[in-house]
Design an enzyme around this catalytic site. Structure first.
Site, PDB file in Angstrom:
ATOM      1  N   THR A 209       7.258  -4.790   5.801  1.00  0.00           N
ATOM      2  CA  THR A 209       7.377  -3.416   5.249  1.00  0.00           C
ATOM      3  C   THR A 209       7.866  -2.650   6.408  1.00  0.00           C
ATOM      4  OG1 THR A 209       5.150  -3.813   4.051  1.00  0.00           O
ATOM      5  CG2 THR A 209       6.354  -1.509   3.892  1.00  0.00           C
ATOM      6  N   GLY A 263       0.477  -6.982  -0.384  1.00  0.00           N
ATOM      7  CA  GLY A 263       0.274  -5.684  -1.133  1.00  0.00           C
ATOM      8  C   GLY A 263      -0.838  -5.832  -2.069  1.00  0.00           C
TER       9      GLY A 263
END
Length: 344
Positions: A209, A263
């Protein structure tokens, strides 16, 4: 009368100088990340490491320049994230990983600490810089999160230029996909469960990310996160990056957080908002709150990753529980810092 006028003028000059000095000392800060994970120093040659560090420095300096000039934290984090999205080094924008079907599906979110306004997009395939679209959702729509074709329809109405999905193609991400699918296929031959096979994938395929958090001279915090998701993801999987409270959170009363990691864990434990809640309601420092969540809440249950945090005083914290995290920061009292490995 003449002496009195001179005295008044001198007092005004002194007050003006004092106000100017006070304005110059207002705290500003920015922190960025390019993902956490199994970032082992042995995988880098000197040139590669230098290139990664240079890109991180470029991004954090670009964001800081906005803050130093009196610009908004939202503009600072957008400028920094755009640079990371445009680089092949990181799993966002140009460097996005591949889905199982050899496509790219990108997610992003942004949040304004002044009033908790937020915008997010998920599963977009033709937007060069998803963080820009997330910001447009925040400012020009009545919604917080848009996904897939609907998000791109909104983007078209807002005048965004589209790119082919192949724009995000990179050889090293394709190689990673092929390796991941080989591992998945081999695991599925031994087990009928896709879930079991996917859990067997190394962590490096499950994270990646970019993000930024910042405090501007007006005292406003902002946070943003952008990602290409998980290598070999299927079924329209969406991670924490576009989920407000999980991957992104900002509130002027506490802090701004951008997360990176596996996540599913960050969603289940509302990591970003949990950290800010500890700061606001338990009066923890961002260092204590971040470390507690990352090391004592996530790590014991297998949640790997990290966060970057800035508070309303310009303090910065960047805890992670993996081998490394691409990161950089700068503030009114701290020179530019760039780190990749745990010992940096």
């Amino acid at each position: 009368m003449r002496n009195r006028a001179i005295l008044i003028a001198m007092c005004g000059l002194l007050l003006g100088t004092s106000s100017q000095a006070l304005a110059q000392t207002k705290p500003i800060a920015i922190a960025i990340h390019g993902g956490a994970g199994t970032i082992d120093k042995s995988r880098f040659n000197a040139q590669q490491e230098e290139a990664y560090r240079a890109k991180l420095k470029e991004a954090v300096e670009a964001g800081y320049a906005v803050l130093e000039a009196g610009g908004e934290s939202l503009d600072a984090i957008t400028a920094a994230i755009n640079i990371l999205e445009d680089s092949e080094f990181f799993n966002a924008g140009k460097g996005a990983v591949y889905t199982y079907d050899e496509q790219h599906e990108l997610d992003a979110s942004i949040m304004d600490g002044r009033d908790r306004q937020a915008g997010a997009v998920a599963g977009v395939k033709h937007i060069k810089n998803p963080i820009n679209l997330a910001r447009k959702v925040m400012t020009d729509s009545v919604h917080v999160m848009l996904s897939g074709q609907g998000a791109e329809q909104f983007a078209k109405q807002q005048g965004f230029t589209f790119v082919e999905n192949s724009y995000f193609d990179t050889p090293h991400r394709l190689e990673a996909l092929h390796k991941a699918k080989q591992k998945l296929d081999a695991a599925q031959k031994q087990s009928s469960s896709y879930q079991a096979a996917h859990r067997g994938l190394p962590e490096e395929y499950k994270m990646g990310t970019v993000g930024a958090v910042a405090l501007d001279k007006q005292g406003n915090l902002a946070a943003g996160t952008s990602t290409g998701g998980m290598t070999a993801k299927r079924f329209g999987r969406i991670g924490d990056s576009p989920v407000i409270g999980a991957g992104t959170f900002a509130d002027n009363r506490s802090c701004a957080v951008s997360a990176t990691g596996h996540g599913e864990y960050f969603i289940r434990y509302s990591v970003a908002s949990d950290i800010c809640a500890r700061v606001q309601y338990q009066e923890q420092s961002i260092s204590d709150a971040g470390n507690d969540v990352i090391h004592n809440v996530l790590a014991p249950i297998g949640g790997t990753g990290g966060v970057i945090i800035v508070d309303s005083k310009g303090n910065i914290s960047m805890p992670f529980n993996t081998k490394g995290m691409y990161r950089a920061s700068k503030s009114h009292v701290q020179p530019t810092y760039v780190g990749i490995f745990k010992k940096d």
